[in-house]
Design a protein around this motif. Structure first.
Motif, PDB file in Angstrom:
ATOM      1  N   HIS A  25      42.423  83.867  50.309  1.00 21.29           N
ATOM      2  CA  HIS A  25      41.161  83.133  50.127  1.00 21.29           C
ATOM      3  C   HIS A  25      41.405  81.655  49.837  1.00 21.29           C
ATOM      4  O   HIS A  25      40.604  80.807  50.239  1.00 21.29           O
ATOM      5  N   LEU A  28      41.916  80.334  53.392  1.00 23.25           N
ATOM      6  CA  LEU A  28      40.690  80.313  54.200  1.00 23.25           C
ATOM      7  C   LEU A  28      39.696  79.279  53.669  1.00 23.25           C
ATOM      8  O   LEU A  28      38.972  78.640  54.449  1.00 23.25           O
ATOM      9  N   ALA A 143      37.283  75.043  46.037  1.00 27.05           N
ATOM     10  CA  ALA A 143      36.090  74.869  46.866  1.00 27.05           C
ATOM     11  C   ALA A 143      35.235  73.707  46.368  1.00 27.05           C
ATOM     12  O   ALA A 143      34.836  72.829  47.147  1.00 27.05           O
ATOM     13  N   MET A 169      21.438  81.508  61.148  1.00 26.48           N
ATOM     14  CA  MET A 169      20.207  82.267  61.386  1.00 26.48           C
ATOM     15  C   MET A 169      19.449  82.473  60.087  1.00 26.48           C
ATOM     16  O   MET A 169      20.039  82.714  59.042  1.00 26.48           O
TER      17      MET A 169
ATOM     18  N   MET B  86      28.017  84.116  55.702  1.00 29.14           N
ATOM     19  CA  MET B  86      28.462  83.161  56.720  1.00 29.14           C
ATOM     20  C   MET B  86      27.547  83.147  57.948  1.00 29.14           C
ATOM     21  O   MET B  86      27.673  82.287  58.805  1.00 29.14           O
ATOM     22  N   TYR B  87      26.634  84.120  58.027  1.00 31.40           N
ATOM     23  CA  TYR B  87      25.710  84.171  59.161  1.00 31.40           C
ATOM     24  C   TYR B  87      24.408  83.431  58.891  1.00 31.40           C
ATOM     25  O   TYR B  87      23.541  83.355  59.761  1.00 31.40           O
ATOM     26  N   GLY B  88      24.259  82.911  57.681  1.00 33.87           N
ATOM     27  CA  GLY B  88      22.985  82.344  57.272  1.00 33.87           C
ATOM     28  C   GLY B  88      22.758  80.905  57.699  1.00 33.87           C
ATOM     29  O   GLY B  88      23.581  80.291  58.384  1.00 33.87           O
ATOM     30  N   ARG B  90      22.470  76.866  57.220  1.00 34.21           N
ATOM     31  CA  ARG B  90      23.455  75.978  56.605  1.00 34.21           C
ATOM     32  C   ARG B  90      22.992  75.521  55.220  1.00 34.21           C
ATOM     33  O   ARG B  90      21.849  75.085  55.054  1.00 34.21           O
ATOM     34  N   VAL B 131      27.575  78.857  53.308  1.00 35.53           N
ATOM     35  CA  VAL B 131      28.377  77.702  52.880  1.00 35.53           C
ATOM     36  C   VAL B 131      29.493  77.592  53.921  1.00 35.53           C
ATOM     37  O   VAL B 131      30.562  78.162  53.767  1.00 35.53           O
ATOM     38  N   THR B 132      29.172  76.902  54.977  1.00 33.96           N
ATOM     39  CA  THR B 132      29.843  76.933  56.289  1.00 33.96           C
ATOM     40  C   THR B 132      29.509  78.268  56.963  1.00 33.96           C
ATOM     41  O   THR B 132      29.190  79.256  56.304  1.00 33.96           O
ATOM     42  N   ASN B 133      29.579  78.256  58.296  1.00 35.64           N
ATOM     43  CA  ASN B 133      29.453  79.511  59.051  1.00 35.64           C
ATOM     44  C   ASN B 133      30.839  80.002  59.460  1.00 35.64           C
ATOM     45  O   ASN B 133      31.039  80.562  60.524  1.00 35.64           O
ATOM     46  N   GLN B 134      31.799  79.758  58.579  1.00 32.41           N
ATOM     47  CA  GLN B 134      33.185  80.171  58.787  1.00 32.41           C
ATOM     48  C   GLN B 134      33.538  81.281  57.801  1.00 32.41           C
ATOM     49  O   GLN B 134      33.005  81.309  56.690  1.00 32.41           O
ATOM     50  N   PRO B 135      34.455  82.158  58.189  1.00 34.08           N
ATOM     51  CA  PRO B 135      34.909  83.168  57.237  1.00 34.08           C
ATOM     52  C   PRO B 135      35.814  82.531  56.188  1.00 34.08           C
ATOM     53  O   PRO B 135      36.789  81.869  56.540  1.00 34.08           O
ATOM     54  N   HIS B 136      35.477  82.645  54.916  1.00 35.89           N
ATOM     55  CA  HIS B 136      36.423  82.208  53.888  1.00 35.89           C
ATOM     56  C   HIS B 136      36.354  83.119  52.678  1.00 35.89           C
ATOM     57  O   HIS B 136      36.946  84.216  52.732  1.00 35.89           O
ATOM     58  N   SER B 137      35.599  82.761  51.651  1.00 30.23           N
ATOM     59  CA  SER B 137      35.690  83.508  50.402  1.00 30.23           C
ATOM     60  C   SER B 137      34.337  83.522  49.735  1.00 30.23           C
ATOM     61  O   SER B 137      33.699  82.474  49.583  1.00 30.23           O
ATOM     62  N   GLU B 138      33.895  84.688  49.299  1.00 32.31           N
ATOM     63  CA  GLU B 138      32.604  84.758  48.614  1.00 32.31           C
ATOM     64  C   GLU B 138      32.654  83.986  47.290  1.00 32.31           C
ATOM     65  O   GLU B 138      31.626  83.481  46.828  1.00 32.31           O
ATOM     66  N   ALA B 140      34.370  81.151  46.797  1.00 36.68           N
ATOM     67  CA  ALA B 140      34.234  79.738  47.177  1.00 36.68           C
ATOM     68  C   ALA B 140      32.790  79.419  47.533  1.00 36.68           C
ATOM     69  O   ALA B 140      32.251  78.375  47.143  1.00 36.68           O
TER      70      ALA B 140
END
Lengths: 184, 184
Positions: A25, A28, A143, A169, B86-88, B90, B131-138, B140
């Motif tokens: 993490h 990432l 972060a 979305m 990450m799908y939400g 911005r 918080v970005t649409n990238q995979p990182h850390s819940e 963060a």
């Protein structure tokens, strides 16, 4: 963050098994929030693979690497060093200085510890910085530090060579092939 | 954050062993960065103990609790619900709306998933936020979201009933008995 000097995150200390997810993490989060590179201890090969896999799929530029001597990375760093620690100066007090140095052309090494960090790291750092002086999470501290360093600009970055892209979305999930995926 | 409506973090999903540290870090991050309470799934008793121990030593107010029905917490929440994903949408696009609702008196439930989150959570949320649409850390994502929600004011908070206090230092570590520790 291509137009500026490098920001590199160094993960200090890694206990295989126990730290695997935290170390992953850290990597990432570094990637998603605008750092250019992460350096893991050489016993964190699994975290390296995960970060490289995410970069392959979701884009870069971002580099991940291993080192057998984190201390040498610190000792030989040409630029400024920030050590994130709950014992450090308050982030809100020093962030302007760090940002100024970075924008002035200094590459930044952000050192993120796990367990006990040896005293020489505190001494080698140009800034020891606390994102609160409370115990919480090295991932959370990294972060918030990156978001403040870049003043939110990291959220606007474009990703290159991605093969997929998440479309923001209101409700639900939407993932599309990236525009440049055809070129792969 | 006493003068405003509650901000409560709900950790959704917890796999004992694998998620222990992430769940604990969600709780500690919630506490350090200005939330009032964290709710864990009832199989995360170890994380509850750690968060309560830190609150005992470093101060509050902060509450941690377990629930046997996270879905009921969501369904019955009186206020607004933010689901970090990450799908939400911005975060930079919706944070003003969320902050406005909170400052207008709406208690906020911040839902932080681990693995796959069921679709009804996306539907029940007032905002799905990335918080970005990238995979990182819940962890963060939660940290950056709280820092933006409170616009840094969370870093200025006073801690009550602490028995120790970390003094910000340029170099080294300094921990002192808290002023109010004598009253304990």
């Amino acid at each position: 963050m291509n137009e500026t000097s490098d920001v590199v995150v160094l993960r200090l200390g890694h206990r295989p098994g126990r730290d695997d997810r935290m170390t992953t993490h850290v990597g990432l989060t570094a990637r998603a929030l605008g750092a250019d590179r992460v350096i893991f201890p050489d016993n964190a090969g699994g975290s390296l693979e995960t970060v490289e896999d995410i970069t392959d799929r979701f884009g870069g530029p971002f580099e991940a690497e291993l080192t057998d001597s984190p201390k040498a990375i610190i000792r030989n760093w040409e630029g400024r060093i920030v050590h994130l620690t709950m014992y450090g100066e308050r982030v809100q007090d020093v962030e302007d200085d760090v940002r100024g140095a970075h924008r002035g052309g200094e590459p930044l090494l952000l050192v993120v510890g796990s367990e006990k960090v040896s005293f020489d790291v505190y001494e080698e750092a140009d800034w020891n910085v606390g994102v609160t002086n409370q115990p919480h999470s090295e991932v959370a501290g990294l972060a918030v530090f990156l978001d403040r360093l870049f003043e939110g600009e990291e959220l606007e970055g474009e990703w290159e060579d991605a093969d997929r892209r998440v479309i923001p979305m209101e409700t639900g999930k939407r993932v599309e092939p990236a525009d440049d995926a055809d070129d792969q």
